[in-house]
Enzyme design. Structure first.
Site, short mmCIF file in Angstrom:
data_model
loop_
_atom_site.label_atom_id
_atom_site.label_comp_id
_atom_site.label_asym_id
_atom_site.label_seq_id
_atom_site.Cartn_x
_atom_site.Cartn_y
_atom_site.Cartn_z
N GLY A 290 0.78 -1.22 0.00
CA GLY A 290 0.00 0.00 0.00
C GLY A 290 0.82 1.27 0.00
N SER A 291 0.39 2.23 0.80
CA SER A 291 0.85 3.61 0.71
C SER A 291 2.31 3.79 1.09
CB SER A 291 -0.01 4.49 1.62
OG SER A 291 0.47 5.81 1.62
#
Length: 567
Positions: A65-66
């Protein structure tokens, strides 16, 4: 020594001393997945939802993810809620970088180790662990795993690198180079590479840690040496006071943006930098952060960048250099898994975030080649939605779409295995993301930032009709798009219906009261926000088609259902 581990030596990526109970979790994005104030897992889609990582020895195959996970880890360190240590089974950059910055700049120790598969599996069955620079022991010494330091002697530095490292270019450049080298050593790279431009993700205000880092680097004299754009920030810079944002949040969020601008970054404030004038070209070496931007740059534009964590992005911009690893290299761009999608005829734009999300789940730790889409003609917005959703469920820095993306034929010809996403799997995936109450309080468009075409599509479909009572429709977009929408009349049409368009921030950084206080159910066209939104907002967040969003805007309701192309 446990005989099963006699030859199973791990790497002390960030050496240190720690002890705590072992908590084993699947790959997780700390940003949007872990509460930076408590260390609790808030990703409602994650099997460890509700678990506390504070003070634990966290075993995780890798993160996903981020890129902002590094900032969340530093925030946890500042608040005393960080994991005691992090132990990975394979390469991991985002949380590792957060630990490197915590140690290098602030003297906060979060040991990070990487273990071979067998040692990781054995340790996963233990109840508690003690970490030392040279080894891990668990369960009262029944398990012992030696650790060695990451190799430092394979990395070749240029004369300019040595000058920065020696402090000839100032203290900030020296610190930036030390952080870059800390990352390069654990990656095992042999050289650094010049980058032509950078994109900063760390300008989102997730808490004091981001601001402390930026202002410390500015105080030390940091200035970017390559053209550098900025991600969406956490407030509408010019209007946050009028919007009712509390000064205790708005002021540090604006200060954070100001610090990066003073260091020479462009006040672009968009999470879709590829939509700005003069995007990166094919084969161009760039130093980008922000997961959707990285994946789009690699996969659609054919530029080359690793998925750089927050904080490393500024260091790269200051030094103009990045570790030559990952998607910078041909080997780091090759597809290793074929994912065939049984896409029905007539699929529309709503298919792309769903495909990205499911392909990420099917290929969480490797670059996929997506097959079965060669007959499609995706728009840039379709590919944006694909890349953003893929980045929420996969750790990979890119993907290939057979017959669509630039390097699919060259880099996708030697996949190691394959999976199929059937029509039933597509339907199940849609139901999982679309489920929830029919009554809708808020329609959220623009994660990543909406394009001018997307703004026009909403304006055309509403056609000046007023919104239903007690529903809000909010579009987040970059400054360039807002200016263009003002110029061509799109903004006037949106305002006629009551749609609010907000610049500078996006849904992954929006806070109350800009996010309407009364909201309980959100409908969005974004696979990314459908995933992160529940944990970030505390609301039910549903993925819908654009037609669902228009229906909700005009009636206040859009029942959960399959899109027409999935019937």
């Amino acid at each position: 020594m446990n005989s099963a581990l006699r030859h199973e030596e791990g790497i002390a990526v960030v050496p240190g001393i720690a002890a705590g109970p072992i908590v084993v979790v699947e790959a997780l994005s700390f940003w949007g997945g872990v509460d930076p104030a408590t260390g609790t897992v808030i990703d409602v889609h994650h099997p460890s939802h509700g678990a506390s990582l504070a003070g634990a020895v966290v075993l995780m195959p890798t993160s996903r993810g981020s890129c902002s996970g590094s900032g969340v880890l530093l925030e946890l360190a500042f608040s005393g809620k960080a994991p005691a240590a992090l132990i990975f089974r394979g390469p991991e950059d985002t949380l590792t970088l957060g630990a490197i910055v915590a140690s290098e700049m602030f003297g906060l120790g979060i040991p990070v180790a990487r273990l071979p598969e067998k040692a990781f599996a054995v340790l996963s069955c233990a109840g508690e662990a003690n970490i030392l620079p040279d080894g891990i022991s668990a369960d009262d010494g029944k398990i012992r795993i030696p650790l060695c330091a990451a190799a430092h002697d394979n990395l070749r530095l240029s004369p300019g690198d040595h000058r920065m490292l020696d402090g000839d270019d100032g203290v900030a450049a020296q610190l930036a180079m030390r952080i870059i080298l800390g990352m390069a050593y654990q990656q095992g790279v042999k050289a650094l590479v010049d980058v032509t431009r950078a994109h900063i993700d760390g300008c989102i205000y997730a808490g004091p840690a981001n601001l402390v880092f930026a202002e410390k680097m500015e105080e030390l004299g940091a200035r970017v040496r390559v053209p550098t754009t900025m991600n969406a920030i956490s407030v509408d810079y010019a209007n946050w006071r009028r919007q009712g944002v509390a000064p205790e949040f708005g002021e540090p969020a604006a200060r954070l943006a100001d610090a990066y601008v003073r260091m020479g970054c462009q006040a672009s404030f968009t999470c879709a930098p590829y939509s700005l004038p003069d995007p990166p070209g094919f084969g161009e070496m760039i130093g980008w952060s922000e997961s959707n931007a990285v994946i789009f740059a690699n996969s659609v534009l054919g530029a080359r960048t690793a998925k750089h964590p927050d904080f490393l992005d500024l260091c790269i911009a200051v030094a103009g250099r990045a570790p030559l690893a990952g998607a910078f290299l041909d080997e780091g761009r090759r597809a290793r898994r074929a994912v065939a999608v049984d896409l029905p005829e007539g699929a529309d734009s709503s298919a792309w975030p769903l495909i990205g999300y499911l392909v990420g789940l099917a290929s969480p730790d490797r670059i996929p080649l997506i097959k079965g889409l060669a007959r499609t003609s995706p728009t840039p917005d379709d590919l944006k939605a694909l890349c953003a959703a893929f980045g929420t469920t996969s750790a990979a820095a890119m993907l290939h779409v057979e017959g669509v993306t630039p390097e699919a034929e060259k880099m996708g010809c030697h996949t190691e295995d394959g999976v199929v996403i059937t029509r039933e799997a597509l339907a199940q995936g849609w139901r999982a993301l679309n489920g929830g109450p029919a009554s809708v309080d808020l329609v959220a468009i623009g994660s990543p930032h909406a394009s001018l075409d997307e703004c026009k599509a909403i304006a055309t479909r509403l056609d000046g009709r007023p919104l239903a009572r007690n529903i809000s429709v909010i579009i987040t977009a970059g400054r360039e798009v807002v200016t263009a929408a003002d110029a061509d009349g799109t903004m006037a049409k949106l305002r006629e219906s009551g749609v609010i368009v907000i610049r500078d921030l996006c849904w992954c950084s929006i806070t109350r009261p800009v996010f309407p206080e009364w909201t309980r159910v959100v409908l969005t066209t974004s696979g990314k926000y459908a995933h992160y939104g529940p944990g970030l907002s505390g609301c039910a967040v549903r993925l819908g088609t654009i037609e669902d969003c228009i229906e909700a805007a005009l009636t206040g309701s859009a029942p959960a259902r399959l899109p027409g192309w999935l019937w």
